[in-house]
Design an enzyme around this catalytic site. Sequence first.
Site, PDB file in Angstrom:
ATOM      1  N   TYR A  66       2.765  -9.623  -1.568  1.00  0.00           N
ATOM      2  CA  TYR A  66       2.556  -8.154  -1.490  1.00  0.00           C
ATOM      3  C   TYR A  66       2.963  -7.601  -0.126  1.00  0.00           C
ATOM      4  CZ  TYR A  66       0.745  -7.760  -6.151  1.00  0.00           C
ATOM      5  OH  TYR A  66       0.663  -7.734  -7.520  1.00  0.00           O
ATOM      6  N   ARG A  69       6.616  -7.129  -0.316  1.00  0.00           N
ATOM      7  CA  ARG A  69       6.970  -5.947  -1.084  1.00  0.00           C
ATOM      8  C   ARG A  69       6.654  -4.672  -0.304  1.00  0.00           C
ATOM      9  NH1 ARG A  69       4.347  -6.678  -6.793  1.00  0.00           N
ATOM     10  NH2 ARG A  69       5.335  -4.646  -7.122  1.00  0.00           N
ATOM     11  N   GLN A 100       4.722   3.621 -13.585  1.00  0.00           N
ATOM     12  CA  GLN A 100       4.229   2.243 -13.585  1.00  0.00           C
ATOM     13  C   GLN A 100       4.446   1.631 -12.199  1.00  0.00           C
ATOM     14  OE1 GLN A 100       5.372   0.034 -17.517  1.00  0.00           O
ATOM     15  NE2 GLN A 100       6.949   1.583 -17.134  1.00  0.00           N
ATOM     16  N   ASN A 101       5.241   2.319 -11.395  1.00  0.00           N
ATOM     17  CA  ASN A 101       5.605   1.777 -10.090  1.00  0.00           C
ATOM     18  C   ASN A 101       4.446   1.930  -9.108  1.00  0.00           C
ATOM     19  OD1 ASN A 101       8.068   1.384 -11.279  1.00  0.00           O
ATOM     20  ND2 ASN A 101       9.010   3.219 -10.387  1.00  0.00           N
ATOM     21  N   VAL A 102       4.426   1.034  -8.154  1.00  0.00           N
ATOM     22  CA  VAL A 102       3.329   1.029  -7.169  1.00  0.00           C
ATOM     23  C   VAL A 102       3.868   1.346  -5.773  1.00  0.00           C
ATOM     24  CG1 VAL A 102       1.957  -0.604  -8.522  1.00  0.00           C
ATOM     25  CG2 VAL A 102       3.606  -1.493  -6.858  1.00  0.00           C
ATOM     26  N   ASP A 103       5.145   1.825  -5.728  1.00  0.00           N
ATOM     27  CA  ASP A 103       5.837   1.972  -4.438  1.00  0.00           C
ATOM     28  C   ASP A 103       5.622   3.332  -3.767  1.00  0.00           C
ATOM     29  OD1 ASP A 103       8.956   2.144  -6.340  1.00  0.00           O
ATOM     30  OD2 ASP A 103       7.576   3.776  -5.827  1.00  0.00           O
ATOM     31  N   HIS A 118      -0.386   1.952 -12.549  1.00  0.00           N
ATOM     32  CA  HIS A 118      -0.648   0.569 -12.127  1.00  0.00           C
ATOM     33  C   HIS A 118      -1.087   0.487 -10.677  1.00  0.00           C
ATOM     34  CE1 HIS A 118       2.265  -0.844 -15.535  1.00  0.00           C
ATOM     35  NE2 HIS A 118       1.033  -0.634 -15.984  1.00  0.00           N
ATOM     36  N   THR A 185      12.504   1.808 -17.450  1.00  0.00           N
ATOM     37  CA  THR A 185      11.506   0.802 -17.791  1.00  0.00           C
ATOM     38  C   THR A 185      11.978  -0.020 -18.978  1.00  0.00           C
ATOM     39  OG1 THR A 185       9.195   0.409 -18.455  1.00  0.00           O
ATOM     40  CG2 THR A 185      10.214   2.459 -19.228  1.00  0.00           C
ATOM     41  N   PRO A 211      20.343   2.037 -17.941  1.00  0.00           N
ATOM     42  CA  PRO A 211      21.723   1.547 -18.105  1.00  0.00           C
ATOM     43  C   PRO A 211      21.821   0.450 -19.155  1.00  0.00           C
ATOM     44  CG  PRO A 211      20.780   0.772 -16.026  1.00  0.00           C
ATOM     45  CD  PRO A 211      19.814   1.755 -16.612  1.00  0.00           C
TER      46      PRO A 211
HETATM   47  C1  BV8 Z   1      -4.289  -4.482 -20.081  1.00  0.00           C
HETATM   48  C2  BV8 Z   1       1.327  -3.727 -10.929  1.00  0.00           C
HETATM   49  C3  BV8 Z   1      -6.380  -4.806 -21.125  1.00  0.00           C
HETATM   50  C4  BV8 Z   1       1.276  -5.025 -10.208  1.00  0.00           C
HETATM   51  C5  BV8 Z   1       2.043  -4.220 -13.212  1.00  0.00           C
HETATM   52  C6  BV8 Z   1      -3.418 -10.975 -22.123  1.00  0.00           C
HETATM   53  C7  BV8 Z   1      -4.563 -10.465 -21.513  1.00  0.00           C
HETATM   54  C8  BV8 Z   1      -4.702  -9.118 -21.208  1.00  0.00           C
HETATM   55  C9  BV8 Z   1      -3.652  -8.260 -21.465  1.00  0.00           C
HETATM   56  C10 BV8 Z   1      -2.521  -8.786 -22.039  1.00  0.00           C
HETATM   57  C11 BV8 Z   1      -2.381 -10.112 -22.404  1.00  0.00           C
HETATM   58  N1  BV8 Z   1      -1.156 -10.279 -22.965  1.00  0.00           N
HETATM   59  C12 BV8 Z   1      -0.501  -9.110 -22.984  1.00  0.00           C
HETATM   60  C13 BV8 Z   1      -1.310  -8.203 -22.418  1.00  0.00           C
HETATM   61  C14 BV8 Z   1      -1.044  -6.857 -22.156  1.00  0.00           C
HETATM   62  C15 BV8 Z   1      -0.341  -6.810 -20.799  1.00  0.00           C
HETATM   63  C16 BV8 Z   1       1.131  -6.733 -21.125  1.00  0.00           C
HETATM   64  O1  BV8 Z   1       1.593  -5.702 -21.522  1.00  0.00           O
HETATM   65  N2  BV8 Z   1       1.854  -7.844 -20.953  1.00  0.00           N
HETATM   66  C17 BV8 Z   1       3.265  -7.826 -21.324  1.00  0.00           C
HETATM   67  C18 BV8 Z   1       4.087  -8.587 -20.310  1.00  0.00           C
HETATM   68  C19 BV8 Z   1       3.378  -8.377 -22.733  1.00  0.00           C
HETATM   69  N3  BV8 Z   1      -0.810  -5.631 -20.113  1.00  0.00           N
HETATM   70  C20 BV8 Z   1      -1.806  -5.720 -19.246  1.00  0.00           C
HETATM   71  O2  BV8 Z   1      -2.324  -6.764 -18.888  1.00  0.00           O
HETATM   72  C21 BV8 Z   1      -2.300  -4.388 -18.745  1.00  0.00           C
HETATM   73  N4  BV8 Z   1      -3.718  -4.319 -18.886  1.00  0.00           N
HETATM   74  O3  BV8 Z   1      -3.709  -4.629 -21.120  1.00  0.00           O
HETATM   75  O4  BV8 Z   1      -5.636  -4.491 -19.966  1.00  0.00           O
HETATM   76  C22 BV8 Z   1      -7.780  -4.657 -20.714  1.00  0.00           C
HETATM   77  C23 BV8 Z   1      -8.506  -3.578 -21.200  1.00  0.00           C
HETATM   78  C24 BV8 Z   1      -9.825  -3.444 -20.838  1.00  0.00           C
HETATM   79  C25 BV8 Z   1     -10.402  -4.373 -19.943  1.00  0.00           C
HETATM   80  C26 BV8 Z   1      -9.633  -5.420 -19.423  1.00  0.00           C
HETATM   81  C27 BV8 Z   1      -8.311  -5.570 -19.809  1.00  0.00           C
HETATM   82  C28 BV8 Z   1      -2.003  -4.229 -17.267  1.00  0.00           C
HETATM   83  C29 BV8 Z   1      -0.516  -4.235 -17.050  1.00  0.00           C
HETATM   84  C30 BV8 Z   1      -0.231  -3.865 -15.588  1.00  0.00           C
HETATM   85  C31 BV8 Z   1       0.456  -5.015 -14.897  1.00  0.00           C
HETATM   86  N5  BV8 Z   1       0.838  -4.587 -13.544  1.00  0.00           N
HETATM   87  N6  BV8 Z   1       2.339  -3.809 -11.971  1.00  0.00           N
HETATM   88  C32 BV8 Z   1       2.479  -5.199  -9.309  1.00  0.00           C
HETATM   89  O5  BV8 Z   1       3.399  -4.365  -9.322  1.00  0.00           O
HETATM   90  O6  BV8 Z   1       2.476  -6.203  -8.578  1.00  0.00           O
HETATM   91  S1  BV8 Z   1       3.216  -4.200 -14.420  1.00  0.00           S
HETATM   92  C33 BV8 Z   1       4.762  -4.369 -13.781  1.00  0.00           C
HETATM   93  O7  BV8 Z   1       5.638  -4.273 -14.916  1.00  0.00           O
HETATM   94  C34 BV8 Z   1       5.220  -3.254 -12.866  1.00  0.00           C
HETATM   95  O8  BV8 Z   1       4.267  -2.229 -12.676  1.00  0.00           O
HETATM   96  C35 BV8 Z   1       6.370  -2.657 -13.636  1.00  0.00           C
HETATM   97  O9  BV8 Z   1       6.500  -1.335 -13.390  1.00  0.00           O
HETATM   98  C36 BV8 Z   1       5.912  -2.921 -15.015  1.00  0.00           C
HETATM   99  C37 BV8 Z   1       6.845  -2.689 -16.135  1.00  0.00           C
HETATM  100  O10 BV8 Z   1       8.063  -3.182 -15.768  1.00  0.00           O
HETATM  101  P1  BV8 Z   1       9.235  -2.115 -15.610  1.00  0.00           P
HETATM  102  O11 BV8 Z   1       8.786  -1.029 -14.713  1.00  0.00           O
HETATM  103  O12 BV8 Z   1       9.689  -1.733 -16.964  1.00  0.00           O
HETATM  104  O13 BV8 Z   1      10.269  -2.950 -14.816  1.00  0.00           O
HETATM  105  P2  BV8 Z   1      11.309  -3.995 -15.427  1.00  0.00           P
HETATM  106  O14 BV8 Z   1      11.856  -4.769 -14.278  1.00  0.00           O
HETATM  107  O15 BV8 Z   1      10.680  -4.725 -16.569  1.00  0.00           O
HETATM  108  O16 BV8 Z   1      12.453  -3.083 -16.069  1.00  0.00           O
HETATM  109  C38 BV8 Z   1      13.234  -2.256 -15.237  1.00  0.00           C
HETATM  110  C39 BV8 Z   1      14.151  -1.485 -16.162  1.00  0.00           C
HETATM  111  O17 BV8 Z   1      14.915  -0.613 -15.344  1.00  0.00           O
HETATM  112  C40 BV8 Z   1      15.127  -2.347 -16.917  1.00  0.00           C
HETATM  113  O18 BV8 Z   1      15.104  -1.973 -18.300  1.00  0.00           O
HETATM  114  C41 BV8 Z   1      16.482  -1.999 -16.300  1.00  0.00           C
HETATM  115  O19 BV8 Z   1      17.515  -2.004 -17.269  1.00  0.00           O
HETATM  116  C42 BV8 Z   1      16.239  -0.601 -15.825  1.00  0.00           C
HETATM  117  N7  BV8 Z   1      17.078  -0.164 -14.709  1.00  0.00           N
HETATM  118  C43 BV8 Z   1      17.660  -0.929 -13.746  1.00  0.00           C
HETATM  119  N8  BV8 Z   1      18.340  -0.115 -12.892  1.00  0.00           N
HETATM  120  C44 BV8 Z   1      18.150   1.166 -13.330  1.00  0.00           C
HETATM  121  C45 BV8 Z   1      17.345   1.132 -14.480  1.00  0.00           C
HETATM  122  N9  BV8 Z   1      16.996   2.252 -15.136  1.00  0.00           N
HETATM  123  C46 BV8 Z   1      17.448   3.431 -14.666  1.00  0.00           C
HETATM  124  N10 BV8 Z   1      18.220   3.539 -13.568  1.00  0.00           N
HETATM  125  C47 BV8 Z   1      18.585   2.436 -12.888  1.00  0.00           C
HETATM  126  N11 BV8 Z   1      19.392   2.546 -11.795  1.00  0.00           N
END
Ligand code: BV8
Length: 243
Positions: A66, A69, A100-103, A118, A185, A211
């Site tokens: 962290y 970052r 969703q970003n933390v920045d 987030h 996202t 993209p």
């Molecule tokens: C919850 C903060 C329930 C930290 C992040 C087991 C147990 C519990 C929950 C789960 C489980 N299994 C699944 C889940 C649900 C889980 C989940 O969704 N998992 C996924 C992986 C399946 N979710 C959770 O756990 C959430 N909580 O469900 O709680 C609960 C309820 C009550 C009580 C208790 C529990 C919490 C999720 C939050 C996780 N924290 N971030 C940190 O940053 O260190 S998430 C993390 O991923 C980031 O925040 C990020 O923002 C987020 C999503 O990713 P993206 O933003 O989409 O980024 P990514 O790299 O994936 O994609 C980027 C995109 O940009 C790409 O598509 C690319 O093509 C595009 N791109 C690139 N360049 C450009 C562009 N677009 C436009 N312009 C450009 N130039």
Amino acid sequence: MLPEPLLAALRDAQHVCVLTGAGISAESGIPTFREAQTGLWENYDPMDLATPEAFLRDPELVWRWYRWRRDLVAEAEPNPGHRALAELEELVPKLTLVTQNVDGLHARAGSADVIEFHGNLFATRCFVEDCLVEVDTEAEIPRCPACGGHARPGVVWFGEAIPGQALDRSFAAARDCDVFLSIGTSSLVYPAAGLAELAKNHGAVVAEVNPNPTGLAAFFDHAVAGNAGEVLPELVSGLRGAP
Ligand code: BV8
């Protein structure tokens, strides 16, 4: 590049809801969440480090990640995509911006009311009491000044609940909006990724800007293939009536 029907829907909209992900910060030089981590972190999976389990297992490693970052973000500047969303606030009757970003780059670009779904990289919380604390984050493992327990980054980790107010406001906006824009996202992380479907089920026009078309591309009314830093300024120009 922008479909005219999307621009028309934006011109008529009383309420626009925008969800952003790591992609909108990519053009500020911040690696997206799922692209290969660079340098020191190429051997770690962010999906593993961003968990309470990882922190309990090795708080010093998680803090190093962290701090790395935070340093990266501190060097970064908002890009034209962030700034276009700040301008969009002036062009529509009501804009709800959920990130969703933390920045913190949306606020630095001038967006007035950002829902940080987030949390925030620069906030620090007591791991025991879960209250916000001010700590010296250069310490190897920062401690809560009140109870002496571990301090942790003020972000939402996988398996942790979204802060209640952020959740409620975001879901209310998705239900109420006329247009929902999903920007930069991969739409893989829930509950954030569920907002677009909620908006669509309540009658909104839904569009993504990315993209690389996501797995939800076919679900969106419009999937605009492009970089946020190029598409969003064009969207703002279109709303201003500029050619
Ligand atoms: C919850 C903060 C329930 C930290 C992040 C087991 C147990 C519990 C929950 C789960 C489980 N299994 C699944 C889940 C649900 C889980 C989940 O969704 N998992 C996924 C992986 C399946 N979710 C959770 O756990 C959430 N909580 O469900 O709680 C609960 C309820 C009550 C009580 C208790 C529990 C919490 C999720 C939050 C996780 N924290 N971030 C940190 O940053 O260190 S998430 C993390 O991923 C980031 O925040 C990020 O923002 C987020 C999503 O990713 P993206 O933003 O989409 O980024 P990514 O790299 O994936 O994609 C980027 C995109 O940009 C790409 O598509 C690319 O093509 C595009 N791109 C690139 N360049 C450009 C562009 N677009 C436009 N312009 C450009 N130039």
